[in-house]
Design a protein around this motif. Structure first.
Motif, PDB file in Angstrom:
ATOM      1  N   ALA A 339      73.211  59.884   9.762  1.00 37.57           N
ATOM      2  CA  ALA A 339      73.594  60.964  10.667  1.00 37.57           C
ATOM      3  C   ALA A 339      74.690  61.230  11.439  1.00 37.57           C
ATOM      4  O   ALA A 339      75.270  62.254  11.567  1.00 37.57           O
ATOM      5  CB  ALA A 339      72.420  60.562  11.911  1.00 37.57           C
ATOM      6  N   ALA A 340      75.637  60.088  11.470  1.00 34.11           N
ATOM      7  CA  ALA A 340      76.980  60.174  11.939  1.00 34.11           C
ATOM      8  C   ALA A 340      77.668  60.812  10.939  1.00 34.11           C
ATOM      9  O   ALA A 340      78.653  62.017  11.336  1.00 34.11           O
ATOM     10  CB  ALA A 340      77.513  58.776  12.428  1.00 34.11           C
ATOM     11  N   VAL A 341      77.530  60.503   9.657  1.00 35.79           N
ATOM     12  CA  VAL A 341      78.372  61.330   8.580  1.00 35.79           C
ATOM     13  C   VAL A 341      77.996  62.738   8.573  1.00 35.79           C
ATOM     14  O   VAL A 341      78.977  63.766   8.226  1.00 35.79           O
ATOM     15  CB  VAL A 341      78.046  60.591   7.335  1.00 35.79           C
ATOM     16  CG1 VAL A 341      78.502  61.380   5.999  1.00 35.79           C
ATOM     17  CG2 VAL A 341      78.897  59.362   7.285  1.00 35.79           C
ATOM     18  N   ASP A 342      76.753  63.030   8.771  1.00 40.78           N
ATOM     19  CA  ASP A 342      76.208  64.531   8.603  1.00 40.78           C
ATOM     20  C   ASP A 342      76.910  65.253   9.802  1.00 40.78           C
ATOM     21  O   ASP A 342      77.452  66.539   9.362  1.00 40.78           O
ATOM     22  CB  ASP A 342      74.734  64.393   8.890  1.00 40.78           C
ATOM     23  CG  ASP A 342      74.343  65.987   8.573  1.00 40.78           C
ATOM     24  OD1 ASP A 342      74.650  66.712   7.681  1.00 40.78           O
ATOM     25  OD2 ASP A 342      73.116  66.111   9.330  1.00 40.78           O
ATOM     26  N   VAL A 344      79.610  64.849  11.218  1.00 41.77           N
ATOM     27  CA  VAL A 344      81.137  65.097  10.939  1.00 41.77           C
ATOM     28  C   VAL A 344      81.354  66.090   9.917  1.00 41.77           C
ATOM     29  O   VAL A 344      82.297  66.895  10.239  1.00 41.77           O
ATOM     30  CB  VAL A 344      81.938  63.875  10.677  1.00 41.77           C
ATOM     31  CG1 VAL A 344      83.332  63.571  10.392  1.00 41.77           C
ATOM     32  CG2 VAL A 344      81.949  62.904  11.977  1.00 41.77           C
ATOM     33  N   LEU A 345      80.694  65.921   8.786  1.00 40.65           N
ATOM     34  CA  LEU A 345      81.144  66.631   7.587  1.00 40.65           C
ATOM     35  C   LEU A 345      80.509  67.907   7.859  1.00 40.65           C
ATOM     36  O   LEU A 345      80.996  69.029   6.953  1.00 40.65           O
ATOM     37  CB  LEU A 345      80.349  65.857   6.348  1.00 40.65           C
ATOM     38  CG  LEU A 345      81.142  64.512   5.807  1.00 40.65           C
ATOM     39  CD1 LEU A 345      80.413  64.040   4.448  1.00 40.65           C
ATOM     40  CD2 LEU A 345      82.570  64.607   5.710  1.00 40.65           C
ATOM     41  N   SER A 346      79.808  68.348   8.567  1.00 36.68           N
ATOM     42  CA  SER A 346      79.073  69.806   8.671  1.00 36.68           C
ATOM     43  C   SER A 346      80.032  70.290   9.493  1.00 36.68           C
ATOM     44  O   SER A 346      79.861  71.841   9.816  1.00 36.68           O
ATOM     45  CB  SER A 346      77.575  69.656   9.218  1.00 36.68           C
ATOM     46  OG  SER A 346      77.742  69.106  10.477  1.00 36.68           O
ATOM     47  N   SER A 347      80.992  69.868  10.235  1.00 31.52           N
ATOM     48  CA  SER A 347      81.657  70.495  11.304  1.00 31.52           C
ATOM     49  C   SER A 347      82.583  71.330  10.388  1.00 31.52           C
ATOM     50  O   SER A 347      83.554  71.099   9.629  1.00 31.52           O
ATOM     51  CB  SER A 347      82.441  69.573  12.083  1.00 31.52           C
ATOM     52  OG  SER A 347      83.558  70.043  12.845  1.00 31.52           O
ATOM     53  N   LYS A 348      82.791  72.823  10.552  1.00 32.30           N
ATOM     54  CA  LYS A 348      83.725  73.804  10.032  1.00 32.30           C
ATOM     55  C   LYS A 348      85.037  73.581  10.819  1.00 32.30           C
ATOM     56  O   LYS A 348      86.007  73.967  10.087  1.00 32.30           O
ATOM     57  CB  LYS A 348      82.980  74.945  10.207  1.00 32.30           C
ATOM     58  CG  LYS A 348      81.970  75.239   9.106  1.00 32.30           C
ATOM     59  CD  LYS A 348      81.469  76.712   9.341  1.00 32.30           C
ATOM     60  CE  LYS A 348      80.242  76.825   8.380  1.00 32.30           C
ATOM     61  NZ  LYS A 348      79.883  78.358   8.319  1.00 32.30           N
ATOM     62  N   ILE A 349      84.892  73.272  11.964  1.00 31.90           N
ATOM     63  CA  ILE A 349      86.377  73.057  12.769  1.00 31.90           C
ATOM     64  C   ILE A 349      86.984  71.965  12.017  1.00 31.90           C
ATOM     65  O   ILE A 349      88.334  72.039  11.797  1.00 31.90           O
ATOM     66  CB  ILE A 349      86.069  72.767  14.206  1.00 31.90           C
ATOM     67  CG1 ILE A 349      85.404  73.949  14.731  1.00 31.90           C
ATOM     68  CG2 ILE A 349      87.363  72.477  14.984  1.00 31.90           C
ATOM     69  CD1 ILE A 349      84.855  73.800  16.280  1.00 31.90           C
ATOM     70  N   ARG A 350      86.380  70.550  11.889  1.00 31.30           N
ATOM     71  CA  ARG A 350      87.088  69.564  11.279  1.00 31.30           C
ATOM     72  C   ARG A 350      87.328  69.743   9.690  1.00 31.30           C
ATOM     73  O   ARG A 350      88.494  69.363   9.364  1.00 31.30           O
ATOM     74  CB  ARG A 350      86.311  68.184  11.556  1.00 31.30           C
ATOM     75  CG  ARG A 350      87.140  66.952  11.233  1.00 31.30           C
ATOM     76  CD  ARG A 350      86.508  65.741  11.704  1.00 31.30           C
ATOM     77  NE  ARG A 350      87.207  64.561  11.009  1.00 31.30           N
ATOM     78  CZ  ARG A 350      86.770  63.428  11.500  1.00 31.30           C
ATOM     79  NH1 ARG A 350      85.953  63.241  12.381  1.00 31.30           N
ATOM     80  NH2 ARG A 350      87.278  62.210  11.156  1.00 31.30           N
ATOM     81  N   MET A 384      72.354  69.207   8.915  1.00 27.85           N
ATOM     82  CA  MET A 384      73.383  70.128   9.093  1.00 27.85           C
ATOM     83  C   MET A 384      74.152  70.295   8.108  1.00 27.85           C
ATOM     84  O   MET A 384      74.645  71.507   7.948  1.00 27.85           O
ATOM     85  CB  MET A 384      74.136  69.369  10.276  1.00 27.85           C
ATOM     86  CG  MET A 384      73.389  69.264  11.820  1.00 27.85           C
ATOM     87  SD  MET A 384      74.608  68.687  13.117  1.00 27.85           S
ATOM     88  CE  MET A 384      74.468  66.920  12.765  1.00 27.85           C
ATOM     89  N   SER A 385      74.450  69.426   7.270  1.00 22.61           N
ATOM     90  CA  SER A 385      75.148  69.688   5.924  1.00 22.61           C
ATOM     91  C   SER A 385      74.527  70.558   4.982  1.00 22.61           C
ATOM     92  O   SER A 385      75.009  71.627   4.556  1.00 22.61           O
ATOM     93  CB  SER A 385      75.424  68.390   5.124  1.00 22.61           C
ATOM     94  OG  SER A 385      76.240  67.701   6.033  1.00 22.61           O
ATOM     95  N   ALA A 386      73.139  70.425   4.891  1.00 23.86           N
ATOM     96  CA  ALA A 386      72.428  71.280   4.242  1.00 23.86           C
ATOM     97  C   ALA A 386      72.359  72.692   4.934  1.00 23.86           C
ATOM     98  O   ALA A 386      72.515  73.669   4.016  1.00 23.86           O
ATOM     99  CB  ALA A 386      70.975  70.957   3.947  1.00 23.86           C
ATOM    100  N   GLU A 387      72.319  72.694   5.953  1.00 26.84           N
ATOM    101  CA  GLU A 387      72.251  74.072   6.522  1.00 26.84           C
ATOM    102  C   GLU A 387      73.709  74.899   6.505  1.00 26.84           C
ATOM    103  O   GLU A 387      73.749  76.169   6.157  1.00 26.84           O
ATOM    104  CB  GLU A 387      71.996  74.025   8.107  1.00 26.84           C
ATOM    105  CG  GLU A 387      72.025  75.267   8.859  1.00 26.84           C
ATOM    106  CD  GLU A 387      71.805  75.038  10.632  1.00 26.84           C
ATOM    107  OE1 GLU A 387      71.760  76.078  11.161  1.00 26.84           O
ATOM    108  OE2 GLU A 387      71.293  73.929  10.772  1.00 26.84           O
ATOM    109  N   ARG A 388      74.713  74.108   6.303  1.00 29.60           N
ATOM    110  CA  ARG A 388      75.988  74.799   6.342  1.00 29.60           C
ATOM    111  C   ARG A 388      76.052  75.219   4.608  1.00 29.60           C
ATOM    112  O   ARG A 388      76.959  75.816   4.161  1.00 29.60           O
ATOM    113  CB  ARG A 388      77.247  73.797   6.456  1.00 29.60           C
ATOM    114  CG  ARG A 388      78.627  74.390   5.962  1.00 29.60           C
ATOM    115  CD  ARG A 388      79.678  73.182   6.629  1.00 29.60           C
ATOM    116  NE  ARG A 388      80.901  73.708   6.063  1.00 29.60           N
ATOM    117  CZ  ARG A 388      82.198  72.971   6.520  1.00 29.60           C
ATOM    118  NH1 ARG A 388      82.036  71.812   6.784  1.00 29.60           N
ATOM    119  NH2 ARG A 388      83.177  73.597   6.163  1.00 29.60           N
ATOM    120  N   GLY A 389      75.475  74.737   3.929  1.00 33.45           N
ATOM    121  CA  GLY A 389      75.142  75.049   2.251  1.00 33.45           C
ATOM    122  C   GLY A 389      76.167  74.373   1.568  1.00 33.45           C
ATOM    123  O   GLY A 389      76.565  74.811   0.413  1.00 33.45           O
TER     124      GLY A 389
END
Length: 401
Positions: A339-342, A344-350, A384-389
């Motif tokens: 969950a924590a990794v998801d 962070v990695l799903s953030s388009k800002i970071r 969230m990473s899946a939603e980001r594609g």
């Protein structure tokens, strides 16, 4: 012979090349064997040269067979120009003083076109192998040192200095004899640049890790394993933005409790600021370490991904355990906080340039339904990473590592 002469040389060369593709062309001086290539090399002049080019392209030699190779090159010096890869293994010591010149010196000086040098299981307690190398090997691109005991860091320095800048260095199970700190301080700093640097099971003590890091100016791809605090300091030094690291492959054989992991990242942040990392592969080692240490492995990987910040990061590969159970998410990587990794990695800002988050496994699936179950599990763990594609699951291949 008459029939052979009726074929154009180009056709004969293609035939020899086709034979070479289906055979192991490594020339082992100890047991050269009887194969088609050697038969072609003896058949006639029309096939001899092309066959020799393949036969002598890769050579393996030991202490007991080096004199035979030495004699071969003395009698037929033209063969040396074909050698691109040379492996020296189980070489124990220098030849007696009665021998006017160590045969390795002559052999190494003959290989002007050598592109890869492998040093395997060389125990040089009373002998400095680096003295056998010419001052430069202009075509050398890859150097592998495995299972060797080197007399000093200076010996390693002389070996590596023989290759041009920008090559690949692989160190595995390498140790050094005791070397005074004063001698280490005499080594020049920041002079090596590598396209690839692999570090596995090397034996370093303080302050050797600092010395090795200071001798390296830049690295494009670092592949290493961390087992203790000395390894960690070396890792931090090589991760420093000044080294220009672009690709990282990392495994951790080290169980840390949560407090140690927290202190690890809170106490020293200099190594992770301003990184230009583009590709990160983290290996779950739960299949290779004791069960009680697996959770430490997952926690370490989590904190690493939460701590690292690179605006150029485009690819993250997570190589999960091969012994996982689909209906048990915790078995994918014990201790890993999905969950924590998801988040962070799903953030388009970071991570504005992140395009691929791949979950890798070498495990084969017998039917489509099981692969579908794994996909659904990962989509639930990393929604969230899946939603980001950016999320995908696939079987690991050599290109993924």
């Amino acid at each position: 012979m008459f029939l052979v002469r009726r074929f154009p040389q180009e056709i004969l060369d293609l035939i020899v090349d086709a034979v070479a593709q289906n055979e192991d062309t490594t020339y082992d001086v100890d047991s050269p064997g009887e194969d088609s290539l050697r038969a072609l090399s003896l058949a006639c002049r029309a096939t001899s040269g092309r066959s020799q080019k393949h036969i002598f392209s890769s050579i393996v030699v030991t202490y007991d067979t080096v004199l035979r190779l030495h004699a071969t090159l003395l009698n037929s010096p033209h063969l040396a120009k074909y050698t691109k890869e040379f492996t020296i293994q189980e070489y124990r010591e220098a030849f007696p003083v009665s021998t006017c010149r160590d045969p390795l010196q002559f052999i190494m000086a003959s290989f002007h076109g050598l592109t890869r040098l492998n040093l395997w299981h060389i125990m040089s307690d009373a002998w400095d192998f680096s003295s056998c190398l010419p001052s430069t090997l202009p075509s050398l691109r890859t150097l592998q040192i495995c299972g060797c005991t080197l007399p000093s860091h200076g010996a390693l320095r002389r070996i590596v200095d023989s290759m041009p800048q920008g090559g690949a260095l692989y160190l595995e199970d390498v140790s050094f004899l005791e070397c005074p700190v004063k001698a280490l301080s005499n080594l020049d700093s920041a002079s090596w640049s590598f396209s690839d640097l692999d570090l596995f099971d090397y034996c370093l003590d303080e302050p050797e890790d600092v010395v090795i890091a200071s001798m390296i100016k830049s690295v494009d791809h670092l592949d290493m394993e961390i087992k203790d605090w000395v390894d960690l300091r070396l890792f931090h030094a090589l991760m420093h933005p000044s080294k220009g690291l672009k690709k990282l492959t990392l495994g951790v054989y080290w169980a840390l409790n949560p407090d140690e992991i927290g202190a690890l990242y809170d106490d020293d942040a200099s190594w992770r600021c301003g990184l230009a990392l583009e590709w990160v592969t983290l290996r779950a080692l739960a299949d290779e370490i004791e069960p009680g240490e697996a959770e430490g492995d997952g926690r370490w990987a989590t904190r690493f991904l939460l701590a690292v910040n690179s605006e150029k990061l485009s690819t993250v590969h997570l190589r999960i355990s091969d012994s996982f159970v689909v209906d048990s998410p915790g078995s994918l990587w014990p201790g890993f906080d999905w969950a924590a990794v998801d988040e962070v990695l799903s953030s388009k800002i970071r991570y504005p340039t992140l395009k691929h988050l791949a979950i890798l496994s070498t495990r084969r699936w017998g039917c489509f339904s099981k692969q579908k179950e794994l996909d659904e599990l990962l989509w639930n763990l990393l929604p969230m990473s899946a939603e980001r594609g950016i999320l995908c699951a696939k079987r690991e291949t050599g290109a993924d590592i």
